[in-house]
Scaffold this active site. Structure first.
Site, PDB file in Angstrom:
ATOM      1  N   ARG A  88       0.823  -1.218   0.000  1.00  0.00           N
ATOM      2  CA  ARG A  88       0.000   0.000   0.000  1.00  0.00           C
ATOM      3  C   ARG A  88       0.856   1.266   0.000  1.00  0.00           C
ATOM      4  O   ARG A  88       0.449   2.285  -0.555  1.00  0.00           O
ATOM      5  CB  ARG A  88      -0.943   0.000   1.197  1.00  0.00           C
ATOM      6  CG  ARG A  88      -2.054  -1.008   1.002  1.00  0.00           C
ATOM      7  CD  ARG A  88      -3.203  -0.736   1.927  1.00  0.00           C
ATOM      8  NE  ARG A  88      -4.351  -1.516   1.503  1.00  0.00           N
ATOM      9  CZ  ARG A  88      -5.165  -2.149   2.333  1.00  0.00           C
ATOM     10  NH1 ARG A  88      -4.977  -2.092   3.636  1.00  0.00           N
ATOM     11  NH2 ARG A  88      -6.195  -2.819   1.864  1.00  0.00           N
ATOM     12  N   LYS A 103     -22.117 -14.285  -1.606  1.00  0.00           N
ATOM     13  CA  LYS A 103     -23.562 -14.092  -1.494  1.00  0.00           C
ATOM     14  C   LYS A 103     -24.174 -13.331  -2.668  1.00  0.00           C
ATOM     15  O   LYS A 103     -23.651 -12.297  -3.073  1.00  0.00           O
ATOM     16  CB  LYS A 103     -23.854 -13.277  -0.221  1.00  0.00           C
ATOM     17  CG  LYS A 103     -23.432 -13.951   1.043  1.00  0.00           C
ATOM     18  CD  LYS A 103     -23.674 -13.019   2.208  1.00  0.00           C
ATOM     19  CE  LYS A 103     -23.160 -13.629   3.497  1.00  0.00           C
ATOM     20  NZ  LYS A 103     -23.189 -12.665   4.587  1.00  0.00           N
ATOM     21  N   GLY A 154     -10.726  -6.728  -4.142  1.00  0.00           N
ATOM     22  CA  GLY A 154     -11.081  -7.779  -3.186  1.00  0.00           C
ATOM     23  C   GLY A 154     -10.333  -9.081  -3.410  1.00  0.00           C
ATOM     24  O   GLY A 154      -9.152  -9.098  -3.731  1.00  0.00           O
ATOM     25  N   GLY A 211     -14.371  -2.651  -1.053  1.00  0.00           N
ATOM     26  CA  GLY A 211     -15.707  -2.052  -1.014  1.00  0.00           C
ATOM     27  C   GLY A 211     -15.852  -0.889  -1.995  1.00  0.00           C
ATOM     28  O   GLY A 211     -16.891  -0.733  -2.649  1.00  0.00           O
TER      29      GLY A 211
HETATM   30  P1  AMP Z   1     -16.870 -11.965  -1.737  1.00  0.00           P
HETATM   31  O1  AMP Z   1     -16.226 -11.204  -0.603  1.00  0.00           O
HETATM   32  O2  AMP Z   1     -18.342 -11.861  -1.779  1.00  0.00           O
HETATM   33  O3  AMP Z   1     -16.206 -11.698  -3.074  1.00  0.00           O
HETATM   34  O4  AMP Z   1     -16.634 -13.475  -1.398  1.00  0.00           O
HETATM   35  C1  AMP Z   1     -15.379 -14.048  -1.291  1.00  0.00           C
HETATM   36  C2  AMP Z   1     -15.510 -15.278  -0.458  1.00  0.00           C
HETATM   37  O5  AMP Z   1     -16.438 -16.150  -1.053  1.00  0.00           O
HETATM   38  C3  AMP Z   1     -14.209 -16.035  -0.335  1.00  0.00           C
HETATM   39  O6  AMP Z   1     -13.826 -16.060   1.014  1.00  0.00           O
HETATM   40  C4  AMP Z   1     -14.587 -17.428  -0.816  1.00  0.00           C
HETATM   41  O7  AMP Z   1     -14.029 -18.448  -0.027  1.00  0.00           O
HETATM   42  C5  AMP Z   1     -16.089 -17.439  -0.700  1.00  0.00           C
HETATM   43  N1  AMP Z   1     -16.702 -18.435  -1.583  1.00  0.00           N
HETATM   44  C6  AMP Z   1     -16.515 -18.559  -2.896  1.00  0.00           C
HETATM   45  N2  AMP Z   1     -17.200 -19.617  -3.369  1.00  0.00           N
HETATM   46  C7  AMP Z   1     -17.807 -20.191  -2.317  1.00  0.00           C
HETATM   47  C8  AMP Z   1     -18.643 -21.326  -2.150  1.00  0.00           C
HETATM   48  N3  AMP Z   1     -18.969 -22.096  -3.186  1.00  0.00           N
HETATM   49  N4  AMP Z   1     -19.110 -21.609  -0.920  1.00  0.00           N
HETATM   50  C9  AMP Z   1     -18.761 -20.843   0.122  1.00  0.00           C
HETATM   51  N5  AMP Z   1     -17.988 -19.741   0.035  1.00  0.00           N
HETATM   52  C10 AMP Z   1     -17.509 -19.427  -1.171  1.00  0.00           C
END
Ligand code: AMP
Length: 404
Positions: free
Chosen positions: A40, A201, A361, A384
């Protein structure tokens, strides 16, 4: 976005309050706080070198950690002053407060091209509340506000946004580059424009999915959120994969929008599944790969995309002229569930005729872990902030920068 940058004025002899993101990881070693990753700090160097070379008086401010308005020596920015001095090859002064007479005196005493780092802005309770009084005190230090902290631009805090009510605001070079790739380039992308979205999610990503359905030619969905789409579109059983009934109507609406707009919408056709996984211990149970279109049995969950999905997605990525990727295809933190994510990273890197943008991210971590980070056109520094910009929201830290 046509925002003013440090290149649009002459900073010679001017006191510039530069908001950077020096929120670096620290660890205690023999009673001393040590920086474990200086990325950073390194990312701000082009802006700082430019300002120093032009003879600006550089006053740096940043947050570090979450001290929540309390002075905490373990979250002091002091170690950053030494690291920055080494990287820049010039002395970097340090002010133990980020506002008040002492900081003002040090700022006013700076020679042209001099650099001063202020203590953690979050030692003030007013910072995260965007308090006007604190914003005024920051503004009293300088003549110009330079925002180079893209990663904090989605926060309306005194040092990221409030201060701009009292000082003219311009962007630093890092902020300028972020706005170019994460916004301007995506308004009129070279086509085909392929967007790959993953992560956990549906509810977290739906804003981004909807915004990008307005611009993309193809949207590819992976990660935990894919199972809601697979249940809806393929009618398969998804076992105990990530899913909530309330995600179904959201996903359905996205599918309708894609159909109406003629956007190709691709979801996984197979999966890597396990009967148990534990984030805490990073342990997985038995692993299997489903056949194409096969249901995930009860008691099992999808943790990565399977080989047929990788093939399907890679074929589409190979045809793209612009690729944007946000969110992993599976639980890539666990080796046995990382293959799909890494192979997608490699497929993106292999398309050397496309502009490839990694939108913040976990996908940033994934391309670096896959060893292809240096083959991407642009890697965003925001988590974010990237998501909110992709959603089409106005970020307070960007609104703080004057229009051209
Ligand atoms: P995000 O912050 O929404 O981009 O989500 C990233 C997180 O989603 C990471 O920590 C991944 O381990 C998790 N992730 C990705 N695919 C899956 C899955 N099939 N089931 C559970 N967690 C997941």
């Amino acid at each position: 976005m046509a925002k003013k940058s440090i290149r649009d004025f002459d900073p010679a002899g001017k006191r510039c309050l530069v908001r950077v993101d020096f929120n670096v990881p620290l660890t205690e070693k023999d009673g001393v706080m040590v920086i474990t990753d200086a990325t950073r700090i390194e990312e701000t160097l082009p802006t700082l070198k430019y300002l120093i070379a032009k003879g600006a008086k550089v006053i740096l401010c940043s947050h570090l950690g979450r001290p929540k308005g309390q002075v905490d020596p373990k979250q002091s920015l002091r170690p950053v002053a030494a690291a920055l001095s080494d990287l820049l090859g010039v002395p970097v002064g340090f002010s133990e407060t980020s506002t008040g007479p002492e900081a003002e005196a040090m700022a006013k005493a700076l020679p042209d091209g001099g650099v001063l780092l202020l203590e953690n802005v979050r030692f003030h309770a007013g910072e995260e509340k965007n308090e006007v009084e604190l914003s005024k005190q920051f503004a009293a230090l300088a003549e110009i506000f330079v925002n180079d902290a893209f990663g904090s631009a989605h926060r309306a805090h005194s040092s990221t946004a409030g201060v701009a009510a009292f000082l003219p605001g311009v962007s630093g070079l890092l902020m300028e580059k972020e706005l170019t790739y994460m916004h301007d380039e995506l308004q009129n992308p070279d086509r085909p424009f392929v967007v790959i979205l993953g992560g956990a999610k549906v509810s977290d990503k739906i804003g981004v999915i909807n915004a990008l359905l307005e611009k993309a030619d193809t949207v590819i969905i992976g990660g935990g959120m894919a199972y809601t789409f697979r249940k809806l579109v393929q009618g398969i059983g998804i076992g105990k994969s990530l899913y909530k009934p309330e995600w179904e109507p959201i996903a359905e609406a996205a599918l309708v929008k894609a159909r109406e707009r003629g956007v190709k919408f691709l979801i996984p056709v197979d999966a890597v599944i396990t009967d148990s996984f534990d984030f805490g211990t990073m342990q997985v149970g038995e692993i299997r790969i489903t056949g194409q279109g096969e249901s995930i049995p009860d008691g099992w969950e999808g943790v990565d995309i399977g080989p047929e999905s990788v093939k399907l997605f890679s074929g589409e990525i190979a045809k793209a002229k612009t690729v944007l990727w946000n969110g992993p295809m599976g639980v890539f933190e666990i080796k046995a569930c990382a293959k799909g994510t890494f192979e997608i990273a490699e497929a993106i890197a292999a398309n050397t005729s496309a502009k490839t943008i990694i939108g913040g991210g976990d996908s940033v971590k994934a391309v670096k872990m896959a060893g292809v980070g240096d083959q991407m056109t642009f890697i965003s520094t925001g988590g974010g902030a990237s998501l909110e910009l992709l959603e089409g929201k106005e970020l307070p830290g960007v609104a703080a920068i004057a229009d051209k």
